[in-house]
Design a protein around this motif. Structure first.
Motif, PDB file in Angstrom:
ATOM      1  N   ASP A   1      -2.981 -11.416  -7.568  1.00 53.97           N
ATOM      2  CA  ASP A   1      -2.917 -10.391  -6.446  1.00 53.97           C
ATOM      3  C   ASP A   1      -3.206  -9.095  -7.245  1.00 53.97           C
ATOM      4  O   ASP A   1      -2.558  -8.461  -8.265  1.00 53.97           O
ATOM      5  CB  ASP A   1      -1.518 -10.139  -5.958  1.00 53.97           C
ATOM      6  CG  ASP A   1      -1.472  -9.124  -4.832  1.00 53.97           C
ATOM      7  OD1 ASP A   1      -1.771  -9.470  -3.518  1.00 53.97           O
ATOM      8  OD2 ASP A   1      -0.908  -7.960  -5.280  1.00 53.97           O
TER       9      ASP A   1
ATOM     10  N   PHE B   1      -2.931  -5.951  -6.133  1.00 54.88           N
ATOM     11  CA  PHE B   1      -2.082  -4.663  -5.962  1.00 54.88           C
ATOM     12  C   PHE B   1      -0.637  -4.989  -7.065  1.00 54.88           C
ATOM     13  O   PHE B   1      -0.524  -3.838  -7.901  1.00 54.88           O
ATOM     14  CB  PHE B   1      -1.185  -4.690  -4.502  1.00 54.88           C
ATOM     15  CG  PHE B   1      -2.452  -4.184  -3.716  1.00 54.88           C
ATOM     16  CD1 PHE B   1      -2.277  -2.858  -3.051  1.00 54.88           C
ATOM     17  CD2 PHE B   1      -3.186  -4.857  -3.076  1.00 54.88           C
ATOM     18  CE1 PHE B   1      -3.134  -2.258  -2.323  1.00 54.88           C
ATOM     19  CE2 PHE B   1      -4.130  -4.565  -1.977  1.00 54.88           C
ATOM     20  CZ  PHE B   1      -3.990  -2.909  -1.857  1.00 54.88           C
ATOM     21  N   ASP B   2      -0.234  -6.086  -7.129  1.00 56.11           N
ATOM     22  CA  ASP B   2       0.466  -6.229  -8.287  1.00 56.11           C
ATOM     23  C   ASP B   2       0.011  -6.166  -9.759  1.00 56.11           C
ATOM     24  O   ASP B   2       0.730  -5.371 -10.667  1.00 56.11           O
ATOM     25  CB  ASP B   2       0.954  -7.699  -8.389  1.00 56.11           C
ATOM     26  CG  ASP B   2       1.852  -8.359  -7.170  1.00 56.11           C
ATOM     27  OD1 ASP B   2       2.243  -7.372  -6.418  1.00 56.11           O
ATOM     28  OD2 ASP B   2       2.128  -9.504  -6.711  1.00 56.11           O
TER      29      ASP B   2
ATOM     30  N   ALA C   1      -0.438  -2.521 -10.379  1.00 58.24           N
ATOM     31  CA  ALA C   1       0.666  -1.648 -10.575  1.00 58.24           C
ATOM     32  C   ALA C   1       1.323  -1.913 -11.973  1.00 58.24           C
ATOM     33  O   ALA C   1       1.808  -0.925 -12.607  1.00 58.24           O
ATOM     34  CB  ALA C   1       1.880  -2.173  -9.559  1.00 58.24           C
TER      35      ALA C   1
ATOM     36  N   LYS D   1     -11.079  -4.656  -1.741  1.00 58.10           N
ATOM     37  CA  LYS D   1      -9.645  -4.754  -2.197  1.00 58.10           C
ATOM     38  C   LYS D   1      -9.515  -3.867  -3.637  1.00 58.10           C
ATOM     39  O   LYS D   1      -8.369  -3.675  -4.058  1.00 58.10           O
ATOM     40  CB  LYS D   1      -9.437  -6.288  -2.362  1.00 58.10           C
ATOM     41  CG  LYS D   1      -7.824  -6.331  -2.376  1.00 58.10           C
ATOM     42  CD  LYS D   1      -7.346  -7.709  -1.692  1.00 58.10           C
ATOM     43  CE  LYS D   1      -6.011  -8.086  -1.221  1.00 58.10           C
ATOM     44  NZ  LYS D   1      -5.770  -9.274  -0.674  1.00 58.10           N
TER      45      LYS D   1
ATOM     46  N   SER E   1      -9.019  -0.450  -2.937  1.00 56.29           N
ATOM     47  CA  SER E   1      -7.945  -0.149  -2.103  1.00 56.29           C
ATOM     48  C   SER E   1      -6.628  -0.218  -3.229  1.00 56.29           C
ATOM     49  O   SER E   1      -5.733   0.403  -3.088  1.00 56.29           O
ATOM     50  CB  SER E   1      -7.440  -0.633  -1.000  1.00 56.29           C
ATOM     51  OG  SER E   1      -7.811  -2.187  -1.039  1.00 56.29           O
ATOM     52  N   ALA E   2      -6.606  -1.447  -4.134  1.00 51.32           N
ATOM     53  CA  ALA E   2      -5.629  -1.716  -4.883  1.00 51.32           C
ATOM     54  C   ALA E   2      -5.393  -0.637  -6.086  1.00 51.32           C
ATOM     55  O   ALA E   2      -4.329  -0.322  -6.617  1.00 51.32           O
ATOM     56  CB  ALA E   2      -5.672  -2.896  -5.513  1.00 51.32           C
TER      57      ALA E   2
ATOM     58  N   ALA F   1      -4.017   2.571  -4.727  1.00 46.43           N
ATOM     59  CA  ALA F   1      -2.786   2.734  -4.245  1.00 46.43           C
ATOM     60  C   ALA F   1      -1.812   2.666  -5.671  1.00 46.43           C
ATOM     61  O   ALA F   1      -0.655   2.766  -5.554  1.00 46.43           O
ATOM     62  CB  ALA F   1      -2.433   1.406  -3.665  1.00 46.43           C
ATOM     63  N   ASN F   2      -2.669   2.361  -6.780  1.00 42.86           N
ATOM     64  CA  ASN F   2      -1.631   2.484  -7.999  1.00 42.86           C
ATOM     65  C   ASN F   2      -2.288   3.567  -9.097  1.00 42.86           C
ATOM     66  O   ASN F   2      -2.177   3.463 -10.279  1.00 42.86           O
ATOM     67  CB  ASN F   2      -2.106   1.048  -8.563  1.00 42.86           C
ATOM     68  CG  ASN F   2      -1.067   0.047  -7.922  1.00 42.86           C
ATOM     69  OD1 ASN F   2      -0.039   0.263  -7.954  1.00 42.86           O
ATOM     70  ND2 ASN F   2      -1.619  -0.585  -7.332  1.00 42.86           N
TER      71      ASN F   2
END
Ligand SMILES: C[S@@+](CC[C@H](N)C(=O)[O-])C[C@H]1O[C@@H](n2cnc3c(N)ncnc32)[C@H](O)[C@@H]1O
Length: 286
Positions: free
Chosen positions: A173, A175-176, A179, A225, A228-229, A232-233
């Protein structure tokens, strides 16, 4: 940092990760091993650049050897382009090779920058292989491979000047992943990925992209993606390079080689029809 020795139950979070680890633990594909044997740099990624088509000419008994060496040259050229985007890295810096395979890119980074590199893979076999290679080359004090999950390495916060994923983001993933990268990078540190991603403009996953996913037990992400990911990080893109046109010749050569695995057709179709891109994205940690 010494190489970590973790139990599989600590590293592999779920059945999917266990199946990915099992795939790479048993993988002994000539397309990777014979190419790596050329000079001891073992890659599990694809090549870019102009093909020297003269390798198809000349004596038949050495034709295969010439094709293998040429494919390896193009795969090493791909890693050079990734390293070109890491920015200024000094000998005292630390780099992280996330999803490192048998470790070729880490060795190249250490050769180029003189810095320390930690590689992580969820395949114990790859980690063992890569650490042996680092010892054989006399760089084991600087290049260390760890059996660890890139989503949760346990490594120090803010310790890395650069982190890269060379064709390893499609297993996780985003986003994970970002991060965890964001946590490990120092402020102003650079993140680079080279990856295949599907095209939001042509729609969802094409048939050819679905065939690639099935072949490698992976989950190719849409181009959107990645951005966006990253956003977000706290990862701010600085370069986006479409390498699609530069990788097609590699696939055309590979299709003609004895080490073709059968996935060459779907890759060529996906790239040619525009449903899939081969992208480099570099971003800064803010
Ligand atoms: C296609 S190979 C790329 C290897 C390497 N980056 C290279 O360029 O040669 C994908 C790699 O991702 C690793 N991988 C997949 N999921 C992972 C995870 N969650 N944590 C660490 N490594 C992972 C696999 O073990 C494998 O080494």
């Amino acid at each position: 940092m010494t190489t970590t020795r973790s139990a599989p139950s600590e590293v592999l979070r779920n059945d999917y990760q266990k199946s990915v680890a099992a795939y790479w633990n048993k993988e002994k594909d000539p397309v990777n091993l014979r190419l790596g044997d050329v000079d001891g740099l073992y890659h599990h990624h694809y090549g870019i650049g102009e093909v020297d088509w003269s390798v198809l000419e000349g004596p038949a008994d050495t034709r295969e050897e010439r094709i293998i060496a040429e494919m390896h040259r193009l795969e090493t050229a791909q890693a050079e382009v990734l390293l070109d985007h890491l920015g200024n890295v000094g000998p005292d810096d630390r780099l992280l090779d996330a999803g490192c395979g048998r470790g070729g890119s880490s060795i190249m980074a250490n050769e180029r920058f003189g810095c320390s590199v930690d590689g992580v893979s969820i395949s114990e076999q790859q980690v063992e292989f890569a650490n042996k290679e680092a010892s054989r080359r006399g760089v084991a004090d600087k290049v260390r491979y760890h059996f660890a999950n890139m989503l949760d390495t346990g490594f120090e916060t803010g310790a890395y000047r650069g982190i890269w994923n060379n064709e390893s983001t499609m297993y996780v993933d985003l986003f994970d992943l970002f991060a965890e990268h964001s946590r490990q990078l120092s402020f102003g540190g650079r993140y680079v990925t080279i990856t295949g991603c599907y095209n939001d403009v042509t729609g969802g996953r094409s048939k050819a992209v679905a065939q690639i996913d099935q072949h490698y037990t992976c989950n190719i992400h849409p181009r959107s993606k990645y951005f966006s990911a990253m956003t977000a990080n706290n990862l701010v893109p600085i370069s986006v390079v479409d390498l699609t046109a530069q990788t097609i010749p590699y696939w055309e050569l590979r299709e003609k080689s004895s080490v073709a695995t059968g996935i060459e057709g779907p890759f060529l179709q996906a790239y040619r029809e525009g449903s899939f891109h081969y992208l480099l994205i570099a971003a800064d940690r803010i």
